[in-house]
Design a protein around this motif. Structure first.
Motif, PDB file in Angstrom:
ATOM      1  N   THR A 185       0.825  -1.212   0.000  1.00  0.00           N
ATOM      2  CA  THR A 185       0.000   0.000   0.000  1.00  0.00           C
ATOM      3  C   THR A 185       0.856   1.256   0.000  1.00  0.00           C
ATOM      4  OG1 THR A 185      -0.067  -0.016   2.423  1.00  0.00           O
ATOM      5  CG2 THR A 185      -1.880  -1.120   1.261  1.00  0.00           C
ATOM      6  N   GLY A 186       2.190   1.139  -0.115  1.00  0.00           N
ATOM      7  CA  GLY A 186       3.095   2.262   0.072  1.00  0.00           C
ATOM      8  C   GLY A 186       3.145   3.242  -1.087  1.00  0.00           C
ATOM      9  N   PRO A 187       3.889   4.337  -0.925  1.00  0.00           N
ATOM     10  CA  PRO A 187       3.964   5.385  -1.951  1.00  0.00           C
ATOM     11  C   PRO A 187       4.691   4.954  -3.217  1.00  0.00           C
ATOM     12  CG  PRO A 187       5.441   5.879  -0.121  1.00  0.00           C
ATOM     13  CD  PRO A 187       4.608   4.715   0.306  1.00  0.00           C
ATOM     14  N   TYR A 188       5.454   3.882  -3.141  1.00  0.00           N
ATOM     15  CA  TYR A 188       6.115   3.325  -4.329  1.00  0.00           C
ATOM     16  C   TYR A 188       5.717   1.864  -4.475  1.00  0.00           C
ATOM     17  CZ  TYR A 188       8.957   7.532  -4.539  1.00  0.00           C
ATOM     18  OH  TYR A 188       9.357   8.844  -4.649  1.00  0.00           O
ATOM     19  N   MET A 189       5.701   1.376  -5.716  1.00  0.00           N
ATOM     20  CA  MET A 189       5.345  -0.022  -5.953  1.00  0.00           C
ATOM     21  C   MET A 189       6.438  -0.714  -6.762  1.00  0.00           C
ATOM     22  SD  MET A 189       2.210   0.406  -8.658  1.00  0.00           S
ATOM     23  CE  MET A 189       2.435   1.085 -10.295  1.00  0.00           C
ATOM     24  N   PHE A 190       6.471  -2.009  -6.635  1.00  0.00           N
ATOM     25  CA  PHE A 190       7.506  -2.805  -7.285  1.00  0.00           C
ATOM     26  C   PHE A 190       7.403  -2.703  -8.804  1.00  0.00           C
ATOM     27  CE2 PHE A 190       9.068  -6.857  -9.048  1.00  0.00           C
ATOM     28  CZ  PHE A 190      10.366  -6.837  -8.560  1.00  0.00           C
ATOM     29  N   SER A 191       8.570  -2.542  -9.448  1.00  0.00           N
ATOM     30  CA  SER A 191       8.623  -2.480 -10.913  1.00  0.00           C
ATOM     31  C   SER A 191       9.396  -3.659 -11.472  1.00  0.00           C
ATOM     32  CB  SER A 191       9.262  -1.163 -11.372  1.00  0.00           C
ATOM     33  OG  SER A 191       9.469  -1.160 -12.773  1.00  0.00           O
ATOM     34  N   GLU A 200      14.046  -1.904  -8.841  1.00  0.00           N
ATOM     35  CA  GLU A 200      13.429  -0.638  -9.207  1.00  0.00           C
ATOM     36  C   GLU A 200      11.995  -0.564  -8.688  1.00  0.00           C
ATOM     37  OE1 GLU A 200      14.386   1.426 -13.082  1.00  0.00           O
ATOM     38  OE2 GLU A 200      12.309   0.801 -13.475  1.00  0.00           O
ATOM     39  N   LEU A 201      11.688   0.545  -8.043  1.00  0.00           N
ATOM     40  CA  LEU A 201      10.336   0.856  -7.604  1.00  0.00           C
ATOM     41  C   LEU A 201       9.862   2.096  -8.348  1.00  0.00           C
ATOM     42  CD1 LEU A 201      10.748   0.544  -3.702  1.00  0.00           C
ATOM     43  CD2 LEU A 201      10.461  -1.288  -5.385  1.00  0.00           C
ATOM     44  N   VAL A 202       8.564   2.179  -8.580  1.00  0.00           N
ATOM     45  CA  VAL A 202       8.009   3.344  -9.268  1.00  0.00           C
ATOM     46  C   VAL A 202       6.893   3.950  -8.430  1.00  0.00           C
ATOM     47  CG1 VAL A 202       8.624   2.517 -11.580  1.00  0.00           C
ATOM     48  CG2 VAL A 202       6.383   1.928 -10.608  1.00  0.00           C
ATOM     49  N   LYS A 203       6.626   5.221  -8.673  1.00  0.00           N
ATOM     50  CA  LYS A 203       5.620   5.963  -7.925  1.00  0.00           C
ATOM     51  C   LYS A 203       4.242   5.325  -8.080  1.00  0.00           C
ATOM     52  CE  LYS A 203       3.744  10.668  -7.563  1.00  0.00           C
ATOM     53  NZ  LYS A 203       3.915  12.066  -8.025  1.00  0.00           N
ATOM     54  N   PHE A 204       3.521   5.187  -6.961  1.00  0.00           N
ATOM     55  CA  PHE A 204       2.157   4.671  -6.970  1.00  0.00           C
ATOM     56  C   PHE A 204       1.199   5.862  -7.013  1.00  0.00           C
ATOM     57  CE2 PHE A 204      -1.399   2.700  -4.233  1.00  0.00           C
ATOM     58  CZ  PHE A 204      -2.073   2.227  -5.359  1.00  0.00           C
ATOM     59  N   GLU A 205       0.576   6.065  -8.151  1.00  0.00           N
ATOM     60  CA  GLU A 205      -0.222   7.266  -8.377  1.00  0.00           C
ATOM     61  C   GLU A 205      -1.452   7.336  -7.474  1.00  0.00           C
ATOM     62  OE1 GLU A 205       0.701   9.731 -10.073  1.00  0.00           O
ATOM     63  OE2 GLU A 205       2.320   8.936 -11.335  1.00  0.00           O
ATOM     64  N   ASP A 206      -1.978   6.195  -7.026  1.00  0.00           N
ATOM     65  CA  ASP A 206      -3.193   6.187  -6.213  1.00  0.00           C
ATOM     66  C   ASP A 206      -2.899   6.047  -4.721  1.00  0.00           C
ATOM     67  OD1 ASP A 206      -4.889   6.473  -8.402  1.00  0.00           O
ATOM     68  OD2 ASP A 206      -4.963   4.309  -8.758  1.00  0.00           O
ATOM     69  N   TYR A 207      -1.686   6.419  -4.325  1.00  0.00           N
ATOM     70  CA  TYR A 207      -1.311   6.266  -2.925  1.00  0.00           C
ATOM     71  C   TYR A 207      -2.157   7.164  -2.025  1.00  0.00           C
ATOM     72  CZ  TYR A 207       1.360   6.375   1.391  1.00  0.00           C
ATOM     73  OH  TYR A 207       1.741   6.298   2.713  1.00  0.00           O
ATOM     74  N   ALA A 208      -2.628   6.611  -0.918  1.00  0.00           N
ATOM     75  CA  ALA A 208      -3.401   7.352   0.083  1.00  0.00           C
ATOM     76  C   ALA A 208      -2.498   7.599   1.291  1.00  0.00           C
ATOM     77  CB  ALA A 208      -4.637   6.561   0.484  1.00  0.00           C
ATOM     78  N   SER A 209      -2.021   8.818   1.421  1.00  0.00           N
ATOM     79  CA  SER A 209      -1.087   9.162   2.493  1.00  0.00           C
ATOM     80  C   SER A 209      -1.812   9.325   3.824  1.00  0.00           C
ATOM     81  CB  SER A 209      -0.366  10.462   2.146  1.00  0.00           C
ATOM     82  OG  SER A 209       0.430  10.914   3.227  1.00  0.00           O
ATOM     83  N   PRO A 210      -1.138   8.995   4.922  1.00  0.00           N
ATOM     84  CA  PRO A 210      -1.698   9.336   6.235  1.00  0.00           C
ATOM     85  C   PRO A 210      -1.776  10.857   6.381  1.00  0.00           C
ATOM     86  CG  PRO A 210       0.203   7.869   6.441  1.00  0.00           C
ATOM     87  CD  PRO A 210       0.160   8.320   5.038  1.00  0.00           C
ATOM     88  N   ASP A 211      -2.594  11.314   7.304  1.00  0.00           N
ATOM     89  CA  ASP A 211      -2.693  12.742   7.593  1.00  0.00           C
ATOM     90  C   ASP A 211      -1.562  13.163   8.528  1.00  0.00           C
ATOM     91  OD1 ASP A 211      -5.019  12.979   6.078  1.00  0.00           O
ATOM     92  OD2 ASP A 211      -6.305  12.458   7.796  1.00  0.00           O
ATOM     93  N   GLY A 212      -1.411  14.469   8.657  1.00  0.00           N
ATOM     94  CA  GLY A 212      -0.474  15.014   9.628  1.00  0.00           C
ATOM     95  C   GLY A 212       0.868  15.362   9.029  1.00  0.00           C
ATOM     96  N   ASP A 213       1.605  16.202   9.745  1.00  0.00           N
ATOM     97  CA  ASP A 213       2.943  16.578   9.304  1.00  0.00           C
ATOM     98  C   ASP A 213       3.882  15.374   9.379  1.00  0.00           C
ATOM     99  OD1 ASP A 213       2.089  19.187   8.996  1.00  0.00           O
ATOM    100  OD2 ASP A 213       2.711  19.788  11.021  1.00  0.00           O
TER     101      ASP A 213
END
Length: 512
Positions: A185-191, A200-213
């Motif tokens: 579920t992370g900000p990058y996914m396996f390539s 190599e990992l690539v950006k996961f366009e549908d990533y849902a980030s936690p809230d907060g600083d």
């Protein structure tokens, strides 16, 4: 015609140059020491694996900058009054890399696989009766007895409970999951993984980030690179030269003897790893002259000045701390309880204390290995200091495999040198394990240990840990030798590295 062709060439050159620049800006190149064994976080404790994998796998919790566990895929939790039932609420709208929504069914399947086969799962699941989905986004864990460290264990991703789709883990065993099933579920996914070339990992366009600083590993996670490329570069000289030449943006595990020069080099940024290792000298509680003679142990502790040993064994002051707390300053478990006795270096007082404890010059067998140079170098300094205080130290030097074999035999040693990696909860420090060589199992320890594991209140557990640390300095089952920091190097072109290295580097919220 010639002018037309020339213009085409200029346009082509400009396009390819700009494309190259854009690609370089979108790719972070990380020089690793080698290839990871697997990226399946549940069954491996390799730091190299975690450095890569925690960009794509997430757990229910993670750690903030002070190493307190906070929600990641979990949005909240509650514990019953008797400490036996834990209810965890999950964040909604989280997607896996295959586009599937994460639900409690995925979490239950992942926790059960980790509990049965995971590297660290048994530490928690030996106290677990059941894990069930009590709602689409709610999980209930029933314990057989109260177990306070549960959240820390769920937050430790190294060998920890990474959350996979249920379809991946329901049939999985202790064998590592195959790369084509690296779905998190992370900000990058396996390539891709090209052996001996890169992971190599690539950006996961549908990533849902936690809230907060952003706070340590917690809070907002933004994938600012299109690609993370982890390149095995076993030769340290090549890692250093490659980073200086711009071939790499980040390089790990650089030797201490290069630290002073690199730290002064404006073309390089040195990055200390925030989770130090620390040396430990264990005392034999089962046999020999130190068995139950706490006074004699305290005499040995009093004789030692830890600073000269750190200077000799580690070198540059930036790479060590004469810290007596078992967890470093800034950590939620940091405590100064008992640390007045950490590094006294008082030979006369030690001599008097030893005589009062009945010491008659009997040889004290001290085992050390040359496989770890800082073990051996530290032991040499300690042996000289102890001799000056009147102790008869029989320094026995072995290879590491032999030392491990001998330390399991109580009649073979009185003290031995080892080191410990960073852990998120003091219950995981080896001296807390009754069966670890040294075999510290006093009534006082056992009473405090029971209180420590049964409590789920963070403030109460911190207070109890301070009592345990004070007891360690009084009964001296082991002596901490100081904190030792490894370091990595980075390009000054990287932005946002402020807390990129707590235990493992991370590159969300980092840009170039």
């Amino acid at each position: 015609m010639k002018r037309f062709i020339l213009r085409l060439l200029i346009v082509f050159w400009a396009f390819t140059t700009l494309s190259s620049i854009a690609f370089a800006a979108g790719t972070l190149r990380y020089a690793t020491v080698g290839e990871p064994p697997t990226l399946d976080q549940q069954v491996v404790t390799s730091d190299l694996s975690t450095t890569i994998a925690h960009h794509m796998f997430e757990g229910l919790y993670t750690f903030n900058a002070s190493n307190s566990p906070v929600g990641l895929l979990a949005s909240g939790d509650s514990v019953s009054n008797d400490g036996m039932v834990i209810t965890i609420t999950l964040r909604k709208g989280v997607k896996f890399h295959n586009g599937q929504d994460m639900t409690s069914a995925d979490v239950v399947a992942s926790l059960n696989r980790w509990g049965e086969f995971g590297s660290r799962g048994g530490l928690l699941f030996s106290n677990v009766e059941s894990v069930t989905a009590s709602g689409d986004h709610e999980v209930t864990i029933k314990l057989t007895q109260p177990f306070g460290p549960w959240k820390n264990l769920l937050a430790f991703i190294n060998g920890g409970p990474a959350i996979y789709p249920a379809s991946i883990v329901e049939g999985a065993s202790k064998e590592p999951i195959a790369p084509e099933n690296y779905i998190g579920t992370g900000p990058y996914m396996f390539s891709e993984w090209e052996p001996n070339r890169h992971v190599e990992l690539v950006k996961f366009e549908d990533y849902a980030s936690p809230d907060g600083d952003a706070d340590g590993y917690a809070g907002m996670r933004s994938a600012n690179f299109d690609t993370l490329r982890f390149i095995p570069v076993p030769d340290v000289g090549t890692r250093v030269a490659g980073l200086k030449a711009g071939d790499y943006d980040y390089a790990e595990s650089i030797p201490g003897d290069l630290y002073a020069d690199l730290d002064a080099d404006s073309s390089v940024v040195t990055v200390l790893n925030g989770g130090p290792i620390f040396g430990l000298v264990f005392m034999n509680s089962m046999a020999g002259p130190l068995q139950e003679n706490f006074g004699l142990r305290r005499a040995i502790q009093t004789a030692l000045n830890k600073v000269p040993a750190l200077q000799v064994a580690i070198g540059p002051e930036g790479l060590w701390r004469a810290n007596g707390s078992f967890l470093p300053e800034g950590n939620v478990w940091f405590s100064d309880a008992g640390t007045d006795h950490f590094s006294m270096g008082d030979a006369d007082a030690a001599r008097a204390m030893a005589a009062e404890a009945g010491y008659d010059g009997e040889p004290i067998k001290f085992m050390v290995s040359t496989n770890y140079p800082f073990h051996y170098d530290t032991a040499i300094v300690y042996t000289k200091q102890l001799a000056q205080a009147g102790f008869n130290i029989d320094l026995q030097v072995y290879d590491w495999a032999t030392l491990i074999e001998k330390r399991a035999q109580p009649d073979q040693w009185d003290m031995f040198f080892t080191h410990h990696g960073f852990v998120p909860d003091p219950i995981l420090i080896s001296v807390m394990n009754d069966n670890y060589p040294g075999w510290w199992t006093t009534v006082e320890k056992n009473a405090l240990k029971s209180k420590f594991t049964e409590s789920s209140d963070p403030a109460e557990r911190q207070a109890i840990w301070a009592e345990i640390q004070a007891l360690i300095y009084h009964q001296v089952p082991t002596m901490k030798t100081g904190d030792v920091y490894t370091y990595n190097i980075a390009s000054p072109d990287l932005n946002g590295l402020g807390e990129a290295t707590l235990i493992w580097p991370h590159f969300w919220n980092v840009s170039k």
